[in-house]
Design an enzyme around this catalytic site. Structure first.
Site, PDB file in Angstrom:
ATOM      1  N   CYS A  45     -53.483 -13.842  26.027  1.00 51.46           N
ATOM      2  CA  CYS A  45     -53.305 -14.972  25.108  1.00 51.46           C
ATOM      3  C   CYS A  45     -53.130 -16.279  25.867  1.00 51.46           C
ATOM      4  O   CYS A  45     -53.628 -17.333  25.450  1.00 51.46           O
ATOM      5  CB  CYS A  45     -52.095 -14.740  24.214  1.00 51.46           C
ATOM      6  N   ASP A 149     -66.311 -27.450   3.224  1.00 46.60           N
ATOM      7  CA  ASP A 149     -66.050 -27.083   1.829  1.00 46.60           C
ATOM      8  C   ASP A 149     -64.919 -26.061   1.719  1.00 46.60           C
ATOM      9  O   ASP A 149     -64.667 -25.524   0.639  1.00 46.60           O
ATOM     10  CB  ASP A 149     -67.322 -26.526   1.173  1.00 46.60           C
TER      11      ASP A 149
END
Length: 233
Positions: A45, A149
């Protein structure tokens, strides 16, 4: 919850390293990429978030906001950010076409507090075969591409054991944004600047409108069908 392509991404209220945000309002008219991580202070990570922070100017050029998610607290995130900056070096933060080196302690994008794993469960991001030192399941390495959108345009899901390729994430974003603007598809291994494909759904009479420079049709296939049409855009 199982999000499919074309579904609206939920307008979550999120607790992050930059304060509480409402996802859709925070995104505004930008594209968004939400990517999850198993835990703070973990090696893979750390390489991923450091790489993403370095690429922040590239995402900003594409009008795209990044937001990370990890199953740890805000306090943990702030502590981890110091390691991320030490590992990856100074980070750059961009707004529009203006970029600046950000001070130590800040970071190029927000990180979500999902210490209760609520979002990881809701979005189906739990890795059933990987656990933390408390025996709790880790979050998988998911990526959601969110269009202007607010709909899901693409998603990726990696196991906790495999780090993601952020060059591929950028390549996919470029393809998604180009195909949102023009009726095209991108072929295998496509990169910005390469020729694109004109799908069979684009009628011949529309080709000149969208591709005034013309298209190349491969007519020497055994089938004789001219369905492979290439254009430079």
């Amino acid at each position: 919850m199982s999000l499919k392509l074309g579904d609206e991404f939920p307008n979550f209220q999120l607790k992050t390293t930059v304060g509480d945000i409402q996802l859709h309002e925070w995104l505004g008219d930008s594209w968004g990429i939400l990517f999850s991580h198993p835990a703070d202070y973990t090696p893979v990570c750390t390489t991923e978030l450091s790489r993403a922070a370095k690429l922040a100017p590239e995402f900003a050029k594409r009008n795209t906001k990044l937001i990370g998610l990890s199953c740890d607290s805000i306090d943990n995130h702030h502590g981890w950010i110091k390691d991320l900056q030490a590992y990856g070096g100074p980070n750059v933060q961009c707004s529009g076409d203006k970029c600046k080196i950000i001070p130590h302690g800040d970071f190029a994008f927000p990180i979500i507090d999902d210490s209760d794993r609520k979002l990881a469960v809701q979005l189906g991001m739990i890795d059933p075969s990987e656990f933390d030192n408390k025996g709790l399941p880790l979050t998988a390495r998911a990526v959601f591409f969110i269009g202007q959108d607010k709909k899901v345009k693409a998603s990726l899901l990696y196991p906790a054991t495999t780090g993601r390729n952020f060059d591929e994430i950028l390549r996919l974003l470029d393809s998604l944004q180009l195909s949102a603007r023009l009726p095209i598809a991108t072929p295998v291994d496509w990169k910005v600047g390469d020729k694109v494909m004109v799908p069979p759904s684009v009628k011949d009479e529309d080709v000149k409108k969208y591709f005034p420079q013309g298209v190349q049709v491969k007519n020497d296939l055994p089938s004789g069908k001219g369905y492979i049409r290439m254009a430079q855009v």
